[in-house]
Design a protein around this motif. Structure first.
Motif, mmCIF file in Angstrom:
data_model
loop_
_atom_site.group_PDB
_atom_site.id
_atom_site.type_symbol
_atom_site.label_atom_id
_atom_site.label_comp_id
_atom_site.label_asym_id
_atom_site.label_seq_id
_atom_site.Cartn_x
_atom_site.Cartn_y
_atom_site.Cartn_z
ATOM 1 N N VAL A 106 66.050 -2.206 92.637
ATOM 2 C CA VAL A 106 66.884 -3.091 93.455
ATOM 3 C C VAL A 106 67.743 -3.947 92.528
ATOM 4 C CG1 VAL A 106 65.220 -3.142 95.352
ATOM 5 C CG2 VAL A 106 65.092 -4.898 93.571
ATOM 6 N N ALA A 107 68.818 -4.480 93.073
ATOM 7 C CA ALA A 107 69.751 -5.281 92.269
ATOM 8 C C ALA A 107 69.179 -6.661 91.995
ATOM 9 C CB ALA A 107 71.081 -5.413 93.002
ATOM 10 N N ALA A 108 69.272 -7.118 90.747
ATOM 11 C CA ALA A 108 68.813 -8.468 90.405
ATOM 12 C C ALA A 108 69.534 -9.504 91.260
ATOM 13 C CB ALA A 108 69.058 -8.744 88.918
ATOM 14 N N LYS A 109 70.804 -9.219 91.585
ATOM 15 C CA LYS A 109 71.608 -10.130 92.411
ATOM 16 C C LYS A 109 71.487 -9.802 93.892
ATOM 17 C CE LYS A 109 75.021 -11.227 88.851
ATOM 18 N NZ LYS A 109 76.381 -10.939 88.350
ATOM 19 N N GLY A 110 70.559 -8.906 94.224
ATOM 20 C CA GLY A 110 70.363 -8.523 95.618
ATOM 21 C C GLY A 110 69.415 -9.458 96.342
ATOM 22 N N TRP A 111 69.100 -9.083 97.560
ATOM 23 C CA TRP A 111 68.208 -9.900 98.396
ATOM 24 C C TRP A 111 67.711 -9.049 99.563
ATOM 25 C CZ3 TRP A 111 68.100 -11.424 103.555
ATOM 26 C CH2 TRP A 111 67.245 -12.487 103.895
ATOM 27 N N CYS A 112 66.521 -9.370 100.066
ATOM 28 C CA CYS A 112 66.066 -8.819 101.341
ATOM 29 C C CYS A 112 65.204 -9.868 102.030
ATOM 30 C CB CYS A 112 65.326 -7.485 101.171
ATOM 31 S SG CYS A 112 63.549 -7.650 100.893
ATOM 32 N N SER A 113 64.901 -9.632 103.307
ATOM 33 C CA SER A 113 64.218 -10.659 104.114
ATOM 34 C C SER A 113 62.750 -10.830 103.751
ATOM 35 C CB SER A 113 64.369 -10.353 105.601
ATOM 36 O OG SER A 113 63.825 -9.087 105.889
ATOM 37 N N ALA A 114 62.229 -10.006 102.822
ATOM 38 C CA ALA A 114 60.845 -10.165 102.355
ATOM 39 C C ALA A 114 60.785 -11.058 101.110
ATOM 40 C CB ALA A 114 60.226 -8.810 102.057
ATOM 41 N N TRP A 115 61.925 -11.613 100.730
ATOM 42 C CA TRP A 115 61.975 -12.453 99.525
ATOM 43 C C TRP A 115 60.867 -13.508 99.538
ATOM 44 C CZ3 TRP A 115 62.420 -17.651 98.436
ATOM 45 C CH2 TRP A 115 62.693 -17.981 97.093
ATOM 46 N N ALA A 116 60.199 -13.673 98.411
ATOM 47 C CA ALA A 116 59.179 -14.709 98.239
ATOM 48 C C ALA A 116 59.361 -15.301 96.848
ATOM 49 C CB ALA A 116 57.782 -14.120 98.378
ATOM 50 N N LYS A 117 59.318 -16.602 96.745
ATOM 51 C CA LYS A 117 59.547 -17.288 95.470
ATOM 52 C C LYS A 117 58.643 -16.750 94.373
ATOM 53 C CE LYS A 117 59.595 -22.112 93.824
ATOM 54 N NZ LYS A 117 60.638 -21.982 92.845
ATOM 55 N N LYS A 118 59.232 -16.485 93.221
ATOM 56 C CA LYS A 118 58.464 -16.017 92.060
ATOM 57 C C LYS A 118 57.426 -17.060 91.669
ATOM 58 C CE LYS A 118 60.469 -13.187 88.713
ATOM 59 N NZ LYS A 118 59.618 -12.043 88.878
ATOM 60 N N LEU A 119 56.201 -16.626 91.494
ATOM 61 C CA LEU A 119 55.114 -17.557 91.165
ATOM 62 C C LEU A 119 55.015 -17.767 89.656
ATOM 63 C CD1 LEU A 119 52.422 -16.198 93.633
ATOM 64 C CD2 LEU A 119 53.901 -18.182 93.953
ATOM 65 N N VAL A 150 74.929 -13.076 101.823
ATOM 66 C CA VAL A 150 73.919 -12.968 102.882
ATOM 67 C C VAL A 150 74.096 -14.049 103.946
ATOM 68 C CG1 VAL A 150 71.442 -13.101 103.381
ATOM 69 C CG2 VAL A 150 72.231 -11.849 101.388
ATOM 70 N N LYS A 151 74.024 -13.619 105.215
ATOM 71 C CA LYS A 151 74.135 -14.561 106.338
ATOM 72 C C LYS A 151 72.840 -14.582 107.155
ATOM 73 C CE LYS A 151 78.765 -15.198 106.030
ATOM 74 N NZ LYS A 151 78.934 -15.678 104.650
ATOM 75 N N HIS A 152 71.804 -13.935 106.647
ATOM 76 C CA HIS A 152 70.533 -13.782 107.373
ATOM 77 C C HIS A 152 69.857 -15.134 107.629
ATOM 78 C CE1 HIS A 152 66.499 -12.224 108.231
ATOM 79 N NE2 HIS A 152 67.065 -11.033 108.370
ATOM 80 N N ALA A 153 69.223 -15.280 108.787
ATOM 81 C CA ALA A 153 68.555 -16.532 109.167
ATOM 82 C C ALA A 153 67.441 -16.912 108.193
ATOM 83 C CB ALA A 153 67.996 -16.400 110.573
ATOM 84 N N ALA A 154 66.794 -15.914 107.579
ATOM 85 C CA ALA A 154 65.673 -16.172 106.675
ATOM 86 C C ALA A 154 66.127 -16.495 105.247
ATOM 87 C CB ALA A 154 64.743 -14.959 106.642
ATOM 88 N N PHE A 155 67.441 -16.412 105.003
ATOM 89 C CA PHE A 155 67.947 -16.606 103.640
ATOM 90 C C PHE A 155 67.846 -18.054 103.182
ATOM 91 C CE2 PHE A 155 71.369 -17.456 100.564
ATOM 92 C CZ PHE A 155 71.041 -16.524 99.594
ATOM 93 N N LYS A 156 67.258 -18.250 102.012
ATOM 94 C CA LYS A 156 67.189 -19.579 101.407
ATOM 95 C C LYS A 156 68.211 -19.631 100.278
ATOM 96 C CE LYS A 156 62.343 -20.837 102.332
ATOM 97 N NZ LYS A 156 61.675 -19.594 102.781
ATOM 98 N N ALA A 157 69.014 -20.686 100.236
ATOM 99 C CA ALA A 157 70.049 -20.816 99.219
ATOM 100 C C ALA A 157 69.461 -20.637 97.817
ATOM 101 C CB ALA A 157 70.712 -22.190 99.320
ATOM 102 N N ASN A 178 74.120 -7.849 97.262
ATOM 103 C CA ASN A 178 74.882 -9.072 97.010
ATOM 104 C C ASN A 178 74.307 -10.270 97.776
ATOM 105 O OD1 ASN A 178 76.816 -10.948 96.375
ATOM 106 N ND2 ASN A 178 78.474 -9.968 97.521
ATOM 107 N N ALA A 179 73.380 -10.956 97.147
ATOM 108 C CA ALA A 179 72.742 -12.111 97.782
ATOM 109 C C ALA A 179 73.769 -13.193 98.130
ATOM 110 C CB ALA A 179 71.666 -12.688 96.863
ATOM 111 N N ALA A 180 74.864 -13.234 97.382
ATOM 112 C CA ALA A 180 75.877 -14.275 97.593
ATOM 113 C C ALA A 180 76.532 -14.176 98.965
ATOM 114 C CB ALA A 180 76.941 -14.189 96.506
#
Ligand code: SF4
Length: 73
Positions: free
Chosen positions: A60-73, A24-31, A20-22
């Motif tokens: 993994v969940a499409a609506k998920g998130w992890c700290s390795a997230w990188a913008k889709k190119l 997430v409180k992680h410091a690396a999280f980008k809105a 549930n990316a919605a």
């Protein structure tokens, strides 16, 4: 099909993976970021779960998130 990545998985925990990316409180999280717009997500558009390059044994969940997230190119 691959099994869903459990949040309790050691590698998932190390990268603070959540379904549930919605919430997430992680410091690396980008809105606005989530697996669906991550460069490592290999799921088809509209699919709730899909493969991720970083977790080859799971989906993994499409609506998920992890700290390795990188913008889709
Ligand atoms: Fe989701 Fe990207 Fe992390 Fe894979 S690397 S779990 S697609 S945020």
């Amino acid at each position: 099909a691959l099994p869903k990545l459990p949040a309790t998985d050691a590698a998932a925990k190390a990268l603070a993976y959540t379904e549930n990316a919605a919430a997430v409180k992680h410091a690396a999280f980008k809105a606005g970021s989530s697996c669906t717009n991550c460069n490592f997500f290999k799921g088809a558009k509209g699919q709730a779960y899909g493969p991720c390059t970083l977790f080859p044994k799971n989906t993994v969940a499409a609506k998920g998130w992890c700290s390795a997230w990188a913008k889709k190119l």
